[in-house]
Write a protein that holds these residues in place. Sequence first.
Motif, PDB file in Angstrom:
ATOM      1  N   ALA A 137      13.557  72.572 -13.323  1.00  0.00           N
ATOM      2  CA  ALA A 137      12.779  71.327 -13.290  1.00  0.00           C
ATOM      3  C   ALA A 137      13.701  70.132 -13.078  1.00  0.00           C
ATOM      4  CB  ALA A 137      11.996  71.169 -14.580  1.00  0.00           C
ATOM      5  N   LYS A 188      11.257  67.096 -16.161  1.00  0.00           N
ATOM      6  CA  LYS A 188      11.090  68.191 -17.123  1.00  0.00           C
ATOM      7  C   LYS A 188       9.698  68.268 -17.746  1.00  0.00           C
ATOM      8  CE  LYS A 188      15.481  69.282 -16.971  1.00  0.00           C
ATOM      9  NZ  LYS A 188      15.869  70.460 -16.159  1.00  0.00           N
ATOM     10  N   TYR A 189       9.380  69.505 -18.103  1.00  0.00           N
ATOM     11  CA  TYR A 189       8.226  69.795 -18.957  1.00  0.00           C
ATOM     12  C   TYR A 189       8.786  69.945 -20.371  1.00  0.00           C
ATOM     13  CZ  TYR A 189       5.624  73.656 -21.296  1.00  0.00           C
ATOM     14  OH  TYR A 189       5.009  74.481 -22.198  1.00  0.00           O
ATOM     15  N   TRP A 190       8.300  69.142 -21.298  1.00  0.00           N
ATOM     16  CA  TRP A 190       8.792  69.243 -22.684  1.00  0.00           C
ATOM     17  C   TRP A 190       7.688  68.793 -23.629  1.00  0.00           C
ATOM     18  CZ3 TRP A 190      12.404  72.192 -24.357  1.00  0.00           C
ATOM     19  CH2 TRP A 190      12.967  72.014 -25.621  1.00  0.00           C
ATOM     20  N   SER A 204      12.103  83.356 -18.249  1.00  0.00           N
ATOM     21  CA  SER A 204      10.690  83.601 -18.544  1.00  0.00           C
ATOM     22  C   SER A 204       9.825  83.099 -17.392  1.00  0.00           C
ATOM     23  CB  SER A 204      10.276  82.953 -19.870  1.00  0.00           C
ATOM     24  OG  SER A 204      10.389  81.557 -19.794  1.00  0.00           O
ATOM     25  N   SER A 223       4.321  81.556 -19.893  1.00  0.00           N
ATOM     26  CA  SER A 223       5.373  80.560 -20.080  1.00  0.00           C
ATOM     27  C   SER A 223       5.038  79.362 -19.198  1.00  0.00           C
ATOM     28  CB  SER A 223       6.706  81.196 -19.670  1.00  0.00           C
ATOM     29  OG  SER A 223       7.678  80.226 -19.424  1.00  0.00           O
ATOM     30  N   GLY A 224       5.095  78.172 -19.761  1.00  0.00           N
ATOM     31  CA  GLY A 224       4.659  76.986 -19.021  1.00  0.00           C
ATOM     32  C   GLY A 224       5.337  76.851 -17.666  1.00  0.00           C
ATOM     33  N   SER A 225       6.643  77.077 -17.633  1.00  0.00           N
ATOM     34  CA  SER A 225       7.378  76.882 -16.382  1.00  0.00           C
ATOM     35  C   SER A 225       7.085  77.988 -15.363  1.00  0.00           C
ATOM     36  CB  SER A 225       8.876  76.808 -16.666  1.00  0.00           C
ATOM     37  OG  SER A 225       9.294  77.947 -17.378  1.00  0.00           O
ATOM     38  N   ARG A 239       5.106  77.362 -12.157  1.00  0.00           N
ATOM     39  CA  ARG A 239       5.773  76.769 -10.982  1.00  0.00           C
ATOM     40  C   ARG A 239       6.431  77.825 -10.110  1.00  0.00           C
ATOM     41  NH1 ARG A 239       8.370  72.734 -15.068  1.00  0.00           N
ATOM     42  NH2 ARG A 239      10.035  74.251 -14.784  1.00  0.00           N
ATOM     43  N   SER A 290      12.654  77.541 -26.082  1.00  0.00           N
ATOM     44  CA  SER A 290      12.091  76.275 -25.591  1.00  0.00           C
ATOM     45  C   SER A 290      10.819  75.931 -26.364  1.00  0.00           C
ATOM     46  CB  SER A 290      11.850  76.314 -24.082  1.00  0.00           C
ATOM     47  OG  SER A 290      11.283  77.527 -23.703  1.00  0.00           O
ATOM     48  N   MET A 345      10.432  72.539 -28.389  1.00  0.00           N
ATOM     49  CA  MET A 345       9.347  71.594 -28.092  1.00  0.00           C
ATOM     50  C   MET A 345       8.558  71.269 -29.361  1.00  0.00           C
ATOM     51  SD  MET A 345       7.516  72.950 -24.632  1.00  0.00           S
ATOM     52  CE  MET A 345       8.530  73.561 -23.294  1.00  0.00           C
ATOM     53  N   MET A 375      14.733  64.039 -21.935  1.00  0.00           N
ATOM     54  CA  MET A 375      14.185  65.220 -22.615  1.00  0.00           C
ATOM     55  C   MET A 375      15.106  65.629 -23.762  1.00  0.00           C
ATOM     56  SD  MET A 375      14.155  69.117 -21.299  1.00  0.00           S
ATOM     57  CE  MET A 375      15.167  69.936 -22.521  1.00  0.00           C
ATOM     58  N   ASP A 404      18.558  72.520 -19.126  1.00  0.00           N
ATOM     59  CA  ASP A 404      17.299  72.917 -19.770  1.00  0.00           C
ATOM     60  C   ASP A 404      17.555  73.320 -21.225  1.00  0.00           C
ATOM     61  OD1 ASP A 404      15.256  72.579 -17.637  1.00  0.00           O
ATOM     62  OD2 ASP A 404      16.798  73.686 -16.561  1.00  0.00           O
ATOM     63  N   ALA A 405      16.704  74.204 -21.756  1.00  0.00           N
ATOM     64  CA  ALA A 405      16.818  74.553 -23.177  1.00  0.00           C
ATOM     65  C   ALA A 405      17.904  75.610 -23.384  1.00  0.00           C
ATOM     66  CB  ALA A 405      15.473  75.035 -23.687  1.00  0.00           C
TER      67      ALA A 405
END
Length: 324
Positions: free
Chosen positions: A15, A18-20, A105, A137-139, A142, A191, A195, A242, A282-283
């Motif tokens: 990302a 970011k998605y957080w 993930s 998983s949220g990501s 994508r 992650s 979060m 983030m 990222d995380a």
Amino acid sequence: MQSGHATARAGSNIALVKYWGKRDAMLNLPAAGSLSITLDALFTETTVRLDCSLQADSLSLNGQPADASRISRLLDLLRARAASRSYMAVESCNNFPTAAGLASSASAFAALVTAANQAMDIKLTPAQRSELARRGSGSAARSIFGGFVEMVPGIRDDGSDSIAHCLAEPDHWPLQVVVAVTNRSAKPVSSTDGMNQTMKTSSYYSAWVEGVASDLEQARQAVRARDFERLAEISEFSALKMHASALAARPGVVYWNAATVAGMHCVRELRAAGLAVFFTIDAGPQLKAVCLPEAAPAVGQALASIGGVTEVLHSRLGSGASLI
Ligand code: PMV
């Protein structure tokens, strides 16, 4: 007709905005949108076999038996759509470190949904696969798409509008990514846990969420115009914000090690010296440097010379999840 088995490959994604944070933990709905690039050299390959003789789903991860509960929850959703009761044997292999902040993930759930969709003959559209991958998983939503990808948070309670789409194909702007691996082991704070901790305890979290829509608009414009300087500025801004929100949690969530920080300074020095490169993190402790192709060899060399960087991986932009 269910073919009974299928293999799919999906690239990991990184990302830039970011998605957080989540607006619904059960459905894995993001609190805000995000924008990523899909990679071609870091990928997961997953084979799914329907097996009527199995009493439960089974998972082999990189050749080792692994806990199948997380994939089973996702396979239940696919079984419900296919009106099927068959359990599945799933074999999944990553060609890069697993669960270390390299979006394993994301590629794993995108590959799983794509393979299971074929094995069960459900005929999901890419948008429907993105919605389902998000549940894992949220990501992962994508990684169904290639090139430059935007995740839309959606407003519906059931999450049916919380899906990703392709903003631009890889050949629109063939950026490259150099990953400096600083620790191959699994990250201590997932992650999701990072979060949660941030959402619950960080007073910076609301400011983070409020800023994302404007960051996304700037990133979209930079991608459309192939404006590297602008994308560099907004991407580093998003990554550092983030992490700032996570650092301000109680207790603070710190994903960086000394080599991660050295990597950030290194990338900024290279950029000040005229190379087209920026960083994102990222995380986990790995540093990802995004650059124009002509800068990639020098960026790789500079990151490899940092103490604590154990490995440097190079990738181009890749296409979306597909059957192989
Ligand atoms: O997909 P998850 O739930 O592992 O969350 C990914 C979070 C980050 O990698 C830190 C940011 C992102 O947008 O990928």
